[in-house]
Design a protein around this motif. Structure first.
Motif, PDB file in Angstrom:
ATOM      1  N   GLY A  35      78.034   4.518 -59.630  1.00 21.63           N
ATOM      2  CA  GLY A  35      77.143   3.855 -60.669  1.00 21.63           C
ATOM      3  C   GLY A  35      77.310   4.392 -62.153  1.00 21.63           C
ATOM      4  O   GLY A  35      78.421   4.579 -62.673  1.00 21.63           O
ATOM      5  N   SER A  36      76.363   4.677 -62.714  1.00 24.15           N
ATOM      6  CA  SER A  36      76.222   5.525 -64.037  1.00 24.15           C
ATOM      7  C   SER A  36      76.295   6.671 -63.850  1.00 24.15           C
ATOM      8  O   SER A  36      76.544   7.715 -65.013  1.00 24.15           O
ATOM      9  N   GLY A  37      76.214   7.437 -62.540  1.00 21.58           N
ATOM     10  CA  GLY A  37      76.491   8.764 -62.420  1.00 21.58           C
ATOM     11  C   GLY A  37      75.071   9.646 -62.939  1.00 21.58           C
ATOM     12  O   GLY A  37      75.203  10.738 -62.575  1.00 21.58           O
ATOM     13  N   ALA A  41      66.205   7.384 -60.266  1.00 22.65           N
ATOM     14  CA  ALA A  41      65.888   6.376 -59.282  1.00 22.65           C
ATOM     15  C   ALA A  41      66.753   5.196 -59.309  1.00 22.65           C
ATOM     16  O   ALA A  41      67.311   4.504 -58.227  1.00 22.65           O
ATOM     17  N   THR A  42      66.929   4.687 -60.660  1.00 18.09           N
ATOM     18  CA  THR A  42      67.654   3.475 -60.673  1.00 18.09           C
ATOM     19  C   THR A  42      69.402   3.566 -60.278  1.00 18.09           C
ATOM     20  O   THR A  42      69.783   2.713 -59.600  1.00 18.09           O
ATOM     21  N   ASN A  43      69.791   4.851 -60.402  1.00 12.03           N
ATOM     22  CA  ASN A  43      71.116   4.899 -59.854  1.00 12.03           C
ATOM     23  C   ASN A  43      70.991   5.257 -58.207  1.00 12.03           C
ATOM     24  O   ASN A  43      71.878   4.669 -57.388  1.00 12.03           O
ATOM     25  N   LEU A  45      69.194   3.493 -56.548  1.00 13.66           N
ATOM     26  CA  LEU A  45      69.051   2.187 -56.024  1.00 13.66           C
ATOM     27  C   LEU A  45      70.454   1.529 -55.695  1.00 13.66           C
ATOM     28  O   LEU A  45      70.884   0.834 -54.830  1.00 13.66           O
ATOM     29  N   ARG A  46      71.572   1.952 -56.592  1.00 15.71           N
ATOM     30  CA  ARG A  46      72.799   1.682 -56.384  1.00 15.71           C
ATOM     31  C   ARG A  46      73.495   2.100 -55.372  1.00 15.71           C
ATOM     32  O   ARG A  46      74.653   1.669 -54.867  1.00 15.71           O
ATOM     33  N   THR A  47      72.967   3.193 -54.475  1.00 18.04           N
ATOM     34  CA  THR A  47      73.415   3.442 -53.212  1.00 18.04           C
ATOM     35  C   THR A  47      73.085   2.412 -51.956  1.00 18.04           C
ATOM     36  O   THR A  47      73.830   2.420 -51.005  1.00 18.04           O
ATOM     37  N   GLY A 102      68.951  14.415 -65.930  1.00 12.86           N
ATOM     38  CA  GLY A 102      68.660  12.819 -66.027  1.00 12.86           C
ATOM     39  C   GLY A 102      68.197  12.287 -67.374  1.00 12.86           C
ATOM     40  O   GLY A 102      68.309  13.204 -68.259  1.00 12.86           O
ATOM     41  N   LYS A 103      67.703  11.112 -67.367  1.00 10.22           N
ATOM     42  CA  LYS A 103      67.242  10.419 -68.476  1.00 10.22           C
ATOM     43  C   LYS A 103      65.837  10.404 -68.732  1.00 10.22           C
ATOM     44  O   LYS A 103      65.244  10.003 -69.828  1.00 10.22           O
ATOM     45  N   GLY A 104      65.131  10.919 -67.748  1.00 11.78           N
ATOM     46  CA  GLY A 104      63.714  11.450 -68.103  1.00 11.78           C
ATOM     47  C   GLY A 104      62.854  10.310 -67.819  1.00 11.78           C
ATOM     48  O   GLY A 104      61.450  10.567 -68.012  1.00 11.78           O
ATOM     49  N   VAL A 105      63.085   9.116 -67.432  1.00 10.70           N
ATOM     50  CA  VAL A 105      61.976   7.912 -67.510  1.00 10.70           C
ATOM     51  C   VAL A 105      60.850   8.154 -66.464  1.00 10.70           C
ATOM     52  O   VAL A 105      59.879   7.994 -66.886  1.00 10.70           O
ATOM     53  N   ALA A 106      61.406   8.416 -65.459  1.00  8.86           N
ATOM     54  CA  ALA A 106      60.391   8.550 -64.094  1.00  8.86           C
ATOM     55  C   ALA A 106      59.410   9.407 -64.689  1.00  8.86           C
ATOM     56  O   ALA A 106      58.122   9.759 -64.564  1.00  8.86           O
ATOM     57  N   SER A 137      67.233  -1.962 -66.070  1.00 11.96           N
ATOM     58  CA  SER A 137      66.291  -0.762 -65.909  1.00 11.96           C
ATOM     59  C   SER A 137      66.180  -0.006 -67.364  1.00 11.96           C
ATOM     60  O   SER A 137      65.267   0.267 -67.958  1.00 11.96           O
ATOM     61  N   SER A 138      67.338   0.235 -68.094  1.00 14.13           N
ATOM     62  CA  SER A 138      67.553   0.980 -69.069  1.00 14.13           C
ATOM     63  C   SER A 138      66.798   0.259 -70.375  1.00 14.13           C
ATOM     64  O   SER A 138      66.166   0.886 -70.895  1.00 14.13           O
ATOM     65  N   LEU A 139      66.742  -0.879 -70.450  1.00 12.50           N
ATOM     66  CA  LEU A 139      66.125  -1.705 -71.558  1.00 12.50           C
ATOM     67  C   LEU A 139      64.595  -1.644 -71.386  1.00 12.50           C
ATOM     68  O   LEU A 139      63.813  -1.559 -72.341  1.00 12.50           O
ATOM     69  N   GLY A 140      64.239  -1.575 -70.182  1.00 16.66           N
ATOM     70  CA  GLY A 140      62.554  -1.511 -69.929  1.00 16.66           C
ATOM     71  C   GLY A 140      62.379   0.133 -70.118  1.00 16.66           C
ATOM     72  O   GLY A 140      61.249  -0.037 -70.917  1.00 16.66           O
ATOM     73  N   ALA A 141      62.986   0.807 -69.665  1.00 16.89           N
ATOM     74  CA  ALA A 141      62.947   2.107 -70.373  1.00 16.89           C
ATOM     75  C   ALA A 141      62.742   2.533 -71.747  1.00 16.89           C
ATOM     76  O   ALA A 141      62.009   3.063 -72.114  1.00 16.89           O
ATOM     77  N   LEU A 142      63.761   1.900 -72.301  1.00 18.39           N
ATOM     78  CA  LEU A 142      63.823   1.989 -73.872  1.00 18.39           C
ATOM     79  C   LEU A 142      62.731   1.370 -74.631  1.00 18.39           C
ATOM     80  O   LEU A 142      61.790   2.075 -75.573  1.00 18.39           O
ATOM     81  N   ARG A 174      69.224  10.392 -74.289  1.00 16.38           N
ATOM     82  CA  ARG A 174      69.905  10.365 -73.103  1.00 16.38           C
ATOM     83  C   ARG A 174      70.536   9.059 -72.727  1.00 16.38           C
ATOM     84  O   ARG A 174      70.879   8.899 -71.682  1.00 16.38           O
ATOM     85  N   HIS A 175      69.945   7.810 -73.359  1.00 17.55           N
ATOM     86  CA  HIS A 175      70.238   6.508 -72.889  1.00 17.55           C
ATOM     87  C   HIS A 175      71.658   6.219 -73.870  1.00 17.55           C
ATOM     88  O   HIS A 175      71.617   5.153 -74.229  1.00 17.55           O
ATOM     89  N   ARG A 176      72.394   6.955 -74.610  1.00 13.70           N
ATOM     90  CA  ARG A 176      73.226   6.586 -75.598  1.00 13.70           C
ATOM     91  C   ARG A 176      74.347   5.698 -74.978  1.00 13.70           C
ATOM     92  O   ARG A 176      74.572   4.871 -75.599  1.00 13.70           O
ATOM     93  N   GLN A 177      74.690   6.192 -73.831  1.00 12.79           N
ATOM     94  CA  GLN A 177      75.685   5.247 -73.144  1.00 12.79           C
ATOM     95  C   GLN A 177      75.187   4.107 -73.050  1.00 12.79           C
ATOM     96  O   GLN A 177      75.734   2.943 -72.840  1.00 12.79           O
ATOM     97  N   ASN A 178      73.783   4.063 -72.257  1.00  9.64           N
ATOM     98  CA  ASN A 178      73.321   2.582 -71.997  1.00  9.64           C
ATOM     99  C   ASN A 178      73.165   1.791 -73.150  1.00  9.64           C
ATOM    100  O   ASN A 178      73.272   0.747 -73.179  1.00  9.64           O
ATOM    101  N   ILE A 179      72.713   2.533 -74.224  1.00  8.33           N
ATOM    102  CA  ILE A 179      72.532   1.661 -75.608  1.00  8.33           C
ATOM    103  C   ILE A 179      73.993   0.882 -76.143  1.00  8.33           C
ATOM    104  O   ILE A 179      74.018  -0.091 -76.553  1.00  8.33           O
TER     105      ILE A 179
END
Ligand code: G3P
Length: 194
Positions: A35-37, A41-43, A45-47, A102-106, A137-142, A174-179
């Motif tokens: 996934g995003s690497g 937890a979001t990634n 989930l991709r397993t 990580g991206k720090g959300v949890a 997930s990333s939009l919820g986090a932002l 940390r969400h630059r790529q997601n943005i």
């Protein structure tokens, strides 16, 4: 010196990458290549393993909450703010992974829940509301990260606002790529694979 030690403890707790630990222990493959690497937890989930994703979410949030709880009891609320921030920073920039974390959300949600539970609940509700509608997930986090300093102010925790603003800034960074993907319309939903 003791304050510095409590903050260091927060960082060390925060720097345990539970997503990597759990996926490796369960033989789910290399999270860095899925996934995003990301190690969150979001990634996980991709397993395809939902319990592993839930465990990652709980443990990554729990380490932030525990850092705050321990330091609050041992050293008081003021140092607990900084220990919570240190746990969050530890997750995002862990020494063990050469600072590529990580991206720090949890960890952010767990830390804020422990610092001020009404703000934590408002942050979780913001995440859930956005993800419930858009399934990203990333939009919820932002959204949750942007709203949290405001929740801190509105719910009468003005002393938390500086720590809140720092965490919000780091989460956006940390969400630059997601943005970028959100702007391009290519950010995966929780149903679609990246
Ligand atoms: O918690 C991280 C989340 O906001 C985004 O994760 O894997 O979709 O980049 P990911």
């Amino acid at each position: 010196i003791t304050s510095a030690l409590w903050i260091a403890l927060g960082y060390l707790l925060g720097s345990v990458p539970f997503g990597l630990v759990i996926t490796r222990a369960l033989g789910l493959g290399d999270l860095r290549k899925i996934g995003s690497g990301n190690i969150g937890a979001t990634n996980v989930l991709r397993t395809g393993n939902k319990p592993a994703a839930a465990a990652t979410l709980i443990l990554d949030a729990g380490k932030g909450a525990i850092a705050v709880g321990i330091v609050h009891v041992m050293s008081g609320p003021q140092i607990a703010h900084w220990a919570g921030l240190a746990a969050f920073v530890g997750h995002c920039f862990p020494v063990w992974l050469r600072f590529h974390g990580g991206k720090g959300v949890a960890t952010f949600l767990g830390t804020v829940l422990a610092l001020a539970w009404p703000v934590g609940l408002a942050a979780c509700a913001t995440w859930l509301a956005v993800v419930g509608v858009v399934r990203i997930s990333s939009l919820g986090a932002l959204a949750a990260a942007a709203a949290t300093p405001i929740w801190m102010w509105v719910l009468d925790y003005p002393n938390l606002v500086p720590v809140g603003l720092i965490m919000t800034g780091v989460i956006f960074w940390r969400h630059r790529q997601n943005i970028e993907r959100l702007r391009a319309g290519t950010e995966p939903t929780l149903r679609r694979k990246l």
